[in-house]
Design a protein around this motif. Structure first.
Motif, PDB file in Angstrom:
ATOM      1  N   ALA A 224     -28.664 -35.875  -1.139  1.00  0.00           N
ATOM      2  CA  ALA A 224     -29.491 -36.287  -0.002  1.00  0.00           C
ATOM      3  C   ALA A 224     -28.657 -36.588   1.232  1.00  0.00           C
ATOM      4  CB  ALA A 224     -30.322 -37.517  -0.369  1.00  0.00           C
ATOM      5  N   HIS A 225     -27.353 -36.759   1.067  1.00  0.00           N
ATOM      6  CA  HIS A 225     -26.503 -37.150   2.198  1.00  0.00           C
ATOM      7  C   HIS A 225     -25.413 -36.128   2.504  1.00  0.00           C
ATOM      8  CE1 HIS A 225     -28.236 -41.179   2.583  1.00  0.00           C
ATOM      9  NE2 HIS A 225     -28.311 -41.179   1.260  1.00  0.00           N
ATOM     10  N   LEU A 226     -25.412 -34.988   1.800  1.00  0.00           N
ATOM     11  CA  LEU A 226     -24.436 -33.935   2.069  1.00  0.00           C
ATOM     12  C   LEU A 226     -25.012 -32.915   3.034  1.00  0.00           C
ATOM     13  CD1 LEU A 226     -22.648 -33.021  -1.291  1.00  0.00           C
ATOM     14  CD2 LEU A 226     -21.561 -33.749   0.843  1.00  0.00           C
ATOM     15  N   ALA A 227     -24.299 -32.654   4.120  1.00  0.00           N
ATOM     16  CA  ALA A 227     -24.694 -31.605   5.047  1.00  0.00           C
ATOM     17  C   ALA A 227     -24.394 -30.246   4.427  1.00  0.00           C
ATOM     18  CB  ALA A 227     -23.935 -31.774   6.364  1.00  0.00           C
ATOM     19  N   PRO A 228     -25.059 -29.183   4.885  1.00  0.00           N
ATOM     20  CA  PRO A 228     -24.753 -27.842   4.372  1.00  0.00           C
ATOM     21  C   PRO A 228     -23.263 -27.527   4.529  1.00  0.00           C
ATOM     22  CG  PRO A 228     -26.758 -27.791   5.681  1.00  0.00           C
ATOM     23  CD  PRO A 228     -26.183 -29.171   5.855  1.00  0.00           C
ATOM     24  N   GLY A 229     -22.669 -27.021   3.445  1.00  0.00           N
ATOM     25  CA  GLY A 229     -21.246 -26.720   3.470  1.00  0.00           C
ATOM     26  C   GLY A 229     -20.347 -27.924   3.263  1.00  0.00           C
ATOM     27  N   GLY A 230     -20.962 -29.082   3.045  1.00  0.00           N
ATOM     28  CA  GLY A 230     -20.180 -30.302   2.897  1.00  0.00           C
ATOM     29  C   GLY A 230     -19.663 -30.487   1.482  1.00  0.00           C
ATOM     30  N   ILE A 231     -18.871 -31.541   1.324  1.00  0.00           N
ATOM     31  CA  ILE A 231     -18.282 -31.844   0.028  1.00  0.00           C
ATOM     32  C   ILE A 231     -18.189 -33.352  -0.145  1.00  0.00           C
ATOM     33  CG2 ILE A 231     -15.931 -31.722   0.975  1.00  0.00           C
ATOM     34  CD1 ILE A 231     -14.998 -30.643  -1.747  1.00  0.00           C
ATOM     35  N   ALA A 232     -18.457 -33.804  -1.362  1.00  0.00           N
ATOM     36  CA  ALA A 232     -18.230 -35.199  -1.740  1.00  0.00           C
ATOM     37  C   ALA A 232     -17.090 -35.213  -2.752  1.00  0.00           C
ATOM     38  CB  ALA A 232     -19.482 -35.813  -2.349  1.00  0.00           C
ATOM     39  N   ILE A 233     -16.168 -36.148  -2.601  1.00  0.00           N
ATOM     40  CA  ILE A 233     -15.011 -36.222  -3.489  1.00  0.00           C
ATOM     41  C   ILE A 233     -14.887 -37.658  -3.976  1.00  0.00           C
ATOM     42  CG2 ILE A 233     -12.581 -35.669  -3.793  1.00  0.00           C
ATOM     43  CD1 ILE A 233     -12.785 -34.073  -1.139  1.00  0.00           C
ATOM     44  N   LEU A 234     -14.909 -37.820  -5.310  1.00  0.00           N
ATOM     45  CA  LEU A 234     -14.870 -39.145  -5.913  1.00  0.00           C
ATOM     46  C   LEU A 234     -13.622 -39.285  -6.765  1.00  0.00           C
ATOM     47  CD1 LEU A 234     -18.037 -37.888  -6.245  1.00  0.00           C
ATOM     48  CD2 LEU A 234     -18.435 -40.296  -6.730  1.00  0.00           C
ATOM     49  N   GLU A 235     -12.901 -40.375  -6.576  1.00  0.00           N
ATOM     50  CA  GLU A 235     -11.754 -40.650  -7.435  1.00  0.00           C
ATOM     51  C   GLU A 235     -12.253 -41.050  -8.819  1.00  0.00           C
ATOM     52  OE1 GLU A 235      -7.790 -43.498  -7.646  1.00  0.00           O
ATOM     53  OE2 GLU A 235      -8.564 -42.853  -5.708  1.00  0.00           O
ATOM     54  N   THR A 236     -11.463 -40.699  -9.835  1.00  0.00           N
ATOM     55  CA  THR A 236     -11.801 -41.062 -11.210  1.00  0.00           C
ATOM     56  C   THR A 236     -10.556 -41.540 -11.941  1.00  0.00           C
ATOM     57  OG1 THR A 236     -11.327 -38.891 -12.197  1.00  0.00           O
ATOM     58  CG2 THR A 236     -13.520 -39.207 -11.261  1.00  0.00           C
ATOM     59  N   GLY A 237     -10.772 -42.225 -13.045  1.00  0.00           N
ATOM     60  CA  GLY A 237      -9.688 -42.490 -13.966  1.00  0.00           C
ATOM     61  C   GLY A 237      -9.273 -41.190 -14.629  1.00  0.00           C
ATOM     62  N   TRP A 238      -8.033 -41.144 -15.127  1.00  0.00           N
ATOM     63  CA  TRP A 238      -7.506 -39.864 -15.623  1.00  0.00           C
ATOM     64  C   TRP A 238      -8.276 -39.323 -16.831  1.00  0.00           C
ATOM     65  CZ3 TRP A 238      -5.632 -39.373 -20.579  1.00  0.00           C
ATOM     66  CH2 TRP A 238      -5.329 -40.558 -21.261  1.00  0.00           C
ATOM     67  N   ALA A 239      -8.992 -40.196 -17.541  1.00  0.00           N
ATOM     68  CA  ALA A 239      -9.739 -39.740 -18.713  1.00  0.00           C
ATOM     69  C   ALA A 239     -11.235 -39.588 -18.433  1.00  0.00           C
ATOM     70  CB  ALA A 239      -9.532 -40.716 -19.869  1.00  0.00           C
ATOM     71  N   GLN A 240     -11.656 -39.686 -17.175  1.00  0.00           N
ATOM     72  CA  GLN A 240     -13.080 -39.691 -16.856  1.00  0.00           C
ATOM     73  C   GLN A 240     -13.583 -38.391 -16.248  1.00  0.00           C
ATOM     74  OE1 GLN A 240     -12.884 -43.221 -14.362  1.00  0.00           O
ATOM     75  NE2 GLN A 240     -14.051 -44.393 -15.866  1.00  0.00           N
ATOM     76  N   GLY A 241     -12.727 -37.404 -16.119  1.00  0.00           N
ATOM     77  CA  GLY A 241     -13.122 -36.179 -15.436  1.00  0.00           C
ATOM     78  C   GLY A 241     -14.341 -35.514 -16.041  1.00  0.00           C
ATOM     79  N   ASP A 242     -14.385 -35.386 -17.362  1.00  0.00           N
ATOM     80  CA  ASP A 242     -15.517 -34.726 -18.015  1.00  0.00           C
ATOM     81  C   ASP A 242     -16.807 -35.512 -17.822  1.00  0.00           C
ATOM     82  OD1 ASP A 242     -13.854 -32.723 -18.859  1.00  0.00           O
ATOM     83  OD2 ASP A 242     -13.655 -33.459 -20.914  1.00  0.00           O
ATOM     84  N   ALA A 243     -16.724 -36.831 -17.983  1.00  0.00           N
ATOM     85  CA  ALA A 243     -17.937 -37.647 -17.876  1.00  0.00           C
ATOM     86  C   ALA A 243     -18.496 -37.632 -16.456  1.00  0.00           C
ATOM     87  CB  ALA A 243     -17.635 -39.082 -18.312  1.00  0.00           C
ATOM     88  N   VAL A 244     -17.628 -37.760 -15.465  1.00  0.00           N
ATOM     89  CA  VAL A 244     -18.091 -37.756 -14.076  1.00  0.00           C
ATOM     90  C   VAL A 244     -18.594 -36.367 -13.690  1.00  0.00           C
ATOM     91  CG1 VAL A 244     -17.397 -38.105 -11.673  1.00  0.00           C
ATOM     92  CG2 VAL A 244     -16.609 -39.683 -13.441  1.00  0.00           C
ATOM     93  N   SER A 245     -17.920 -35.331 -14.151  1.00  0.00           N
ATOM     94  CA  SER A 245     -18.373 -33.968 -13.866  1.00  0.00           C
ATOM     95  C   SER A 245     -19.748 -33.710 -14.460  1.00  0.00           C
ATOM     96  CB  SER A 245     -17.370 -32.960 -14.418  1.00  0.00           C
ATOM     97  OG  SER A 245     -16.128 -33.083 -13.753  1.00  0.00           O
TER      98      SER A 245
END
Length: 280
Positions: A224-245
């Motif tokens: 709802a807050h990303l403009a067309p062509g935009g990107i959101a980038i969230l930091e994660t813990g090193w073991a959280q990539g799969d869960a956040v993805s």
């Protein structure tokens, strides 16, 4: 009286950290009122300043170096920091690198949102990269926003950055080309060293039993807050990539994993209708 060289050697032998000699040099430079380079090039034979002992004692009590000296470098900027804010870490530069990689052949981002801005870490690093951009920094902590306002003034970003207290997207009505976020992501039972657990603000660290509580609140609202062509980038813990993805995918967005300089998963980006070269 000890020389600076001798005092550094003694201090480094007492400091319990991954970088004891560097810690000692940063404290000594601060006590002398010079840069670390100037210390090493021209002051090792000087008498150790009287104020060094008090600074060392604080470090022996596991107070973060950044709190003691009052600043921390991040990306291409220096930030004022202190008790009540999360200390900027080099791993978080992964988010800026991912943002730069997204925009090189596109129009640069003009509207940037930093959720949980702290002292302005990610927001001001991004504004330093894109001089035409403006940004909004949100944080729930009044103490963190006080640091962010001072940093905005010191860095010359006061006319380009809006800082407001809030709870993630609450009250945010705009769309943004770039959304950055380093949310709390540590589980309640995860072990932490005393430097972090005893000094840095718990509200910036812990996010429920599995460390994912804030991702569950943030990610469903990204589209709802990303403009067309935009990107959101969230930091994660090193073991959280799969869960956040998985949370990103469930929200109808494309997830891409980004690794830090040590090769560890460190961030997940979310994009609308975009093919990721290395999808999760």
């Amino acid at each position: 009286m000890l020389t600076v060289r001798a005092a550094l050697a003694e201090a480094a032998a007492r400091i319990d950290s991954a970088t004891p000699r560097l810690d000692a040099e940063l404290l000594m430079a601060h006590a002398l009122g010079v840069t670390r380079d100037a210390l090493l090039l021209g002051h090792l034979g000087d008498p150790a300043p009287a104020g060094f002992a008090a600074l060392l004692e604080r470090r022996l009590n596991h107070e973060p170096i950044a709190y003691i000296v009052g600043t921390r470098g991040f990306w291409s900027i220096d930030l004022e920091v202190g008790p009540g804010v999360l200390v900027p870490r080099a791993d978080s530069e992964t988010l800026i690198e991912a943002a730069i990689a997204h925009f090189p052949d596109r129009a640069a981002p003009l509207r940037i949102l930093d959720l949980g801005t702290g002292p302005g870490t990610l927001l001001f690093a991004a504004l330093s990269e894109w001089p035409r951009a403006t940004g909004l920094g949100i944080d729930a902590s009044p103490a963190a926003l006080d640091y962010a306002r001072r940093n905005a003034e010191a860095l010359g970003f006061a006319d380009r950055a809006t800082l407001q207290q809030g709870d993630w997207f609450a009250g945010v009505g705009s769309s943004f080309d770039l959304i950055l976020c380093n949310p709390p992501y540590i589980g309640l039972d995860e072990p932490l060293g005393p430097e972090v657990r005893e000094h840095e603000p718990g509200e910036a660290l812990f996010a429920g039993q599995d460390g994912l509580d804030d991702y569950r609140r943030i990610i469903p609202r990204l589209s709802a807050h990303l403009a067309p062509g935009g990107i959101a980038i969230l930091e994660t813990g090193w073991a959280q990539g799969d869960a956040v993805s998985a949370l990103v995918g469930a929200a109808g967005l494309t997830a891409c994993l980004h690794r830090d300089l040590g090769g560890r998963p460190r961030a997940v980006s979310a994009k609308l209708n975009y093919h990721c070269a290395t999808p999760i």
